[in-house]
Write a protein that holds these residues in place. Structure first.
Motif, PDB file in Angstrom:
ATOM      1  N   VAL A 173       0.843  -1.202   0.000  1.00 17.39           N
ATOM      2  CA  VAL A 173       0.000   0.000   0.000  1.00 17.39           C
ATOM      3  C   VAL A 173       0.879   1.253   0.000  1.00 17.39           C
ATOM      4  O   VAL A 173       0.603   2.214  -0.727  1.00 17.39           O
ATOM      5  N   CYS A 174       1.945   1.223   0.781  1.00 15.88           N
ATOM      6  CA  CYS A 174       2.878   2.350   0.794  1.00 15.88           C
ATOM      7  C   CYS A 174       3.505   2.541  -0.593  1.00 15.88           C
ATOM      8  O   CYS A 174       3.599   3.668  -1.084  1.00 15.88           O
ATOM      9  N   GLY A 175       3.914   1.441  -1.233  1.00 17.64           N
ATOM     10  CA  GLY A 175       4.460   1.520  -2.587  1.00 17.64           C
ATOM     11  C   GLY A 175       3.448   2.077  -3.569  1.00 17.64           C
ATOM     12  O   GLY A 175       3.783   2.890  -4.438  1.00 17.64           O
ATOM     13  N   TYR A 176       2.194   1.647  -3.428  1.00 19.51           N
ATOM     14  CA  TYR A 176       1.110   2.145  -4.275  1.00 19.51           C
ATOM     15  C   TYR A 176       0.972   3.668  -4.118  1.00 19.51           C
ATOM     16  O   TYR A 176       0.889   4.404  -5.095  1.00 19.51           O
ATOM     17  N   ILE A 177       0.954   4.124  -2.872  1.00 20.31           N
ATOM     18  CA  ILE A 177       0.803   5.561  -2.593  1.00 20.31           C
ATOM     19  C   ILE A 177       1.990   6.344  -3.156  1.00 20.31           C
ATOM     20  O   ILE A 177       1.819   7.419  -3.748  1.00 20.31           O
ATOM     21  N   LEU A 178       3.198   5.795  -2.978  1.00 24.96           N
ATOM     22  CA  LEU A 178       4.376   6.466  -3.528  1.00 24.96           C
ATOM     23  C   LEU A 178       4.290   6.561  -5.053  1.00 24.96           C
ATOM     24  O   LEU A 178       4.627   7.601  -5.630  1.00 24.96           O
ATOM     25  N   GLY A 179       3.864   5.483  -5.688  1.00 22.74           N
ATOM     26  CA  GLY A 179       3.710   5.512  -7.143  1.00 22.74           C
ATOM     27  C   GLY A 179       2.629   6.487  -7.578  1.00 22.74           C
ATOM     28  O   GLY A 179       2.755   7.179  -8.588  1.00 22.74           O
ATOM     29  N   TYR A 180       1.568   6.569  -6.803  1.00 24.82           N
ATOM     30  CA  TYR A 180       0.432   7.433  -7.123  1.00 24.82           C
ATOM     31  C   TYR A 180       0.788   8.908  -6.952  1.00 24.82           C
ATOM     32  O   TYR A 180       0.455   9.745  -7.796  1.00 24.82           O
ATOM     33  N   LEU A 181       1.485   9.229  -5.845  1.00 25.35           N
ATOM     34  CA  LEU A 181       1.717  10.633  -5.511  1.00 25.35           C
ATOM     35  C   LEU A 181       3.122  11.148  -5.816  1.00 25.35           C
ATOM     36  O   LEU A 181       3.296  12.326  -6.110  1.00 25.35           O
ATOM     37  N   MET A 182       4.131  10.260  -5.728  1.00 25.13           N
ATOM     38  CA  MET A 182       5.511  10.746  -5.744  1.00 25.13           C
ATOM     39  C   MET A 182       6.391  10.084  -6.802  1.00 25.13           C
ATOM     40  O   MET A 182       7.607  10.047  -6.646  1.00 25.13           O
ATOM     41  N   PHE A 183       5.802   9.595  -7.871  1.00 30.64           N
ATOM     42  CA  PHE A 183       6.614   8.873  -8.848  1.00 30.64           C
ATOM     43  C   PHE A 183       7.675   9.758  -9.484  1.00 30.64           C
ATOM     44  O   PHE A 183       8.863   9.414  -9.497  1.00 30.64           O
ATOM     45  N   GLU A 184       7.278  10.874 -10.019  1.00 27.16           N
ATOM     46  CA  GLU A 184       8.215  11.745 -10.745  1.00 27.16           C
ATOM     47  C   GLU A 184       9.370  12.242  -9.870  1.00 27.16           C
ATOM     48  O   GLU A 184      10.529  12.070 -10.240  1.00 27.16           O
ATOM     49  N   PRO A 185       9.080  12.840  -8.707  1.00 27.68           N
ATOM     50  CA  PRO A 185      10.212  13.409  -7.951  1.00 27.68           C
ATOM     51  C   PRO A 185      11.059  12.382  -7.195  1.00 27.68           C
ATOM     52  O   PRO A 185      12.252  12.584  -7.031  1.00 27.68           O
ATOM     53  N   TRP A 186      10.465  11.276  -6.728  1.00 31.25           N
ATOM     54  CA  TRP A 186      11.202  10.357  -5.852  1.00 31.25           C
ATOM     55  C   TRP A 186      11.523   9.022  -6.509  1.00 31.25           C
ATOM     56  O   TRP A 186      12.655   8.558  -6.470  1.00 31.25           O
ATOM     57  N   ILE A 187      10.512   8.363  -7.044  1.00 34.05           N
ATOM     58  CA  ILE A 187      10.653   6.969  -7.478  1.00 34.05           C
ATOM     59  C   ILE A 187      11.418   6.842  -8.793  1.00 34.05           C
ATOM     60  O   ILE A 187      12.310   5.990  -8.910  1.00 34.05           O
ATOM     61  N   GLN A 188      11.094   7.656  -9.780  1.00 31.05           N
ATOM     62  CA  GLN A 188      11.762   7.541 -11.081  1.00 31.05           C
ATOM     63  C   GLN A 188      13.283   7.678 -10.968  1.00 31.05           C
ATOM     64  O   GLN A 188      14.006   6.869 -11.542  1.00 31.05           O
ATOM     65  N   PRO A 189      13.802   8.651 -10.211  1.00 32.92           N
ATOM     66  CA  PRO A 189      15.262   8.731 -10.075  1.00 32.92           C
ATOM     67  C   PRO A 189      15.882   7.490  -9.414  1.00 32.92           C
ATOM     68  O   PRO A 189      16.966   7.062  -9.792  1.00 32.92           O
ATOM     69  N   ILE A 190      15.179   6.917  -8.454  1.00 35.38           N
ATOM     70  CA  ILE A 190      15.690   5.702  -7.785  1.00 35.38           C
ATOM     71  C   ILE A 190      15.722   4.540  -8.770  1.00 35.38           C
ATOM     72  O   ILE A 190      16.708   3.792  -8.828  1.00 35.38           O
ATOM     73  N   ILE A 191      14.655   4.374  -9.528  1.00 32.35           N
ATOM     74  CA  ILE A 191      14.600   3.297 -10.525  1.00 32.35           C
ATOM     75  C   ILE A 191      15.745   3.446 -11.517  1.00 32.35           C
ATOM     76  O   ILE A 191      16.425   2.471 -11.854  1.00 32.35           O
ATOM     77  N   THR A 192      15.980   4.654 -11.965  1.00 31.52           N
ATOM     78  CA  THR A 192      17.058   4.916 -12.923  1.00 31.52           C
ATOM     79  C   THR A 192      18.422   4.645 -12.299  1.00 31.52           C
ATOM     80  O   THR A 192      19.261   3.976 -12.897  1.00 31.52           O
ATOM     81  N   ASP A 193      18.639   5.151 -11.079  1.00 33.11           N
ATOM     82  CA  ASP A 193      19.936   4.976 -10.406  1.00 33.11           C
ATOM     83  C   ASP A 193      20.249   3.510 -10.122  1.00 33.11           C
ATOM     84  O   ASP A 193      21.407   3.105 -10.186  1.00 33.11           O
ATOM     85  N   LEU A 194      19.237   2.727  -9.801  1.00 35.37           N
ATOM     86  CA  LEU A 194      19.461   1.308  -9.491  1.00 35.37           C
ATOM     87  C   LEU A 194      19.530   0.443 -10.744  1.00 35.37           C
ATOM     88  O   LEU A 194      19.766  -0.762 -10.652  1.00 35.37           O
ATOM     89  N   GLY A 195      19.289   1.037 -11.892  1.00 35.97           N
ATOM     90  CA  GLY A 195      19.350   0.277 -13.137  1.00 35.97           C
ATOM     91  C   GLY A 195      18.134  -0.606 -13.368  1.00 35.97           C
ATOM     92  O   GLY A 195      18.213  -1.621 -14.054  1.00 35.97           O
ATOM     93  N   TYR A 196      16.998  -0.231 -12.789  1.00 37.97           N
ATOM     94  CA  TYR A 196      15.768  -1.019 -12.911  1.00 37.97           C
ATOM     95  C   TYR A 196      14.852  -0.528 -14.024  1.00 37.97           C
ATOM     96  O   TYR A 196      13.732  -1.010 -14.154  1.00 37.97           O
ATOM     97  N   GLN A 197      15.277   0.450 -14.823  1.00 33.61           N
ATOM     98  CA  GLN A 197      14.371   1.040 -15.810  1.00 33.61           C
ATOM     99  C   GLN A 197      13.824   0.005 -16.783  1.00 33.61           C
ATOM    100  O   GLN A 197      12.630  -0.007 -17.085  1.00 33.61           O
ATOM    101  N   HIS A 198      14.675  -0.887 -17.254  1.00 31.74           N
ATOM    102  CA  HIS A 198      14.218  -1.924 -18.193  1.00 31.74           C
ATOM    103  C   HIS A 198      13.176  -2.829 -17.532  1.00 31.74           C
ATOM    104  O   HIS A 198      12.143  -3.143 -18.136  1.00 31.74           O
ATOM    105  N   ARG A 199      13.431  -3.228 -16.283  1.00 32.25           N
ATOM    106  CA  ARG A 199      12.463  -4.063 -15.561  1.00 32.25           C
ATOM    107  C   ARG A 199      11.148  -3.311 -15.364  1.00 32.25           C
ATOM    108  O   ARG A 199      10.072  -3.872 -15.508  1.00 32.25           O
ATOM    109  N   PHE A 200      11.281  -2.032 -15.004  1.00 34.81           N
ATOM    110  CA  PHE A 200      10.087  -1.226 -14.777  1.00 34.81           C
ATOM    111  C   PHE A 200       9.264  -1.087 -16.055  1.00 34.81           C
ATOM    112  O   PHE A 200       8.037  -1.203 -16.022  1.00 34.81           O
ATOM    113  N   ASP A 201       9.914  -0.867 -17.179  1.00 34.05           N
ATOM    114  CA  ASP A 201       9.205  -0.775 -18.457  1.00 34.05           C
ATOM    115  C   ASP A 201       8.490  -2.078 -18.778  1.00 34.05           C
ATOM    116  O   ASP A 201       7.365  -2.078 -19.286  1.00 34.05           O
TER     117      ASP A 201
END
Length: 192
Positions: free
Chosen positions: A70-98
């Motif tokens: 639920v916390c992950g859902y809320i973060l994706g819903y409200l904070m994807f652009e400023p918080w989550i997207q940079p983390i996904i990119t930095d960890l090299g998960y962009q391909h998995r996320f796509d």
């Protein structure tokens, strides 16, 4: 080298600690949001050390994991652009996320159920569900069923296997550990 059998013994010792249920709950919650280690690694030894509490530990793991989802859902819903997207990119998960996003568009809610049950990183699906603004109640139900099935299955198998399984795990801990390391290295080299 007997690294993994020592680690196995250390984990069993911690599984008997009075704070182990709290650590299990925190691990389960954070794994659903960002932490890479699945709660099964603590759930299994805890059930081995106290088989009479197997269902309690599985329930605790499920509830904490779904709350983390639920916390992950809320973060994706409200904070994807400023918080989550940079983390996904930095960890090299962009391909998995796509790939996760493509699965969501193809399979919908069933992806959350399968991610909850399988060893696929559940955190990618919780954040994706929030980003896509998936209906919350179906997300919650699919998460609870998928995560519950997984953790109750692990607890049930460990409880059923009992002392005999514990002896076999101790005997094979180093071989299994080194085999997993080899698989991870090979997968990294192939997928890189």
């Amino acid at each position: 080298m007997k690294i993994f059998s020592a680690l196995y013994d250390w984990t069993l010792k911690w599984a008997k600690h009075k704070f182990a249920p709290y650590i299990l709950a925190v691990l389960s919650f954070t794994e659903s949001v960002i932490f890479p280690i699945p709660p099964d690694v603590l759930l299994a030894p805890m059930v081995l050390s106290k088989p009479e509490k197997a269902w309690r530990f599985a329930s605790l793991t499920t509830i904490a994991s779904v709350l983390g989802g639920v916390c992950g859902y809320i973060l994706g819903y409200l904070m994807f652009e400023p918080w989550i997207q940079p983390i996904i990119t930095d960890l090299g998960y962009q391909h998995r996320f796509d790939q996760v996003m493509a699965w969501f568009s193809q399979y919908g809610i069933w992806v959350v159920f399968l991610a909850g049950f399988s060893p696929v990183p559940y955190k990618l699906f919780t954040v994706s569900a929030g980003l896509l603004q998936m209906a919350f109640l179906p997300f919650l139900i699919a998460s609870a069923i998928g995560r519950g099935m997984r953790f109750f299955l692990v607890a049930g198998l460990i409880k059923w296997g009992g002392v005999a399984m514990e002896e076999k795990l101790r005997q094979w801990a180093d071989r299994i550990g080194w085999a997993l390391v080899a698989i991870i290295v090979i997968a990294y080299l192939v997928l890189r």
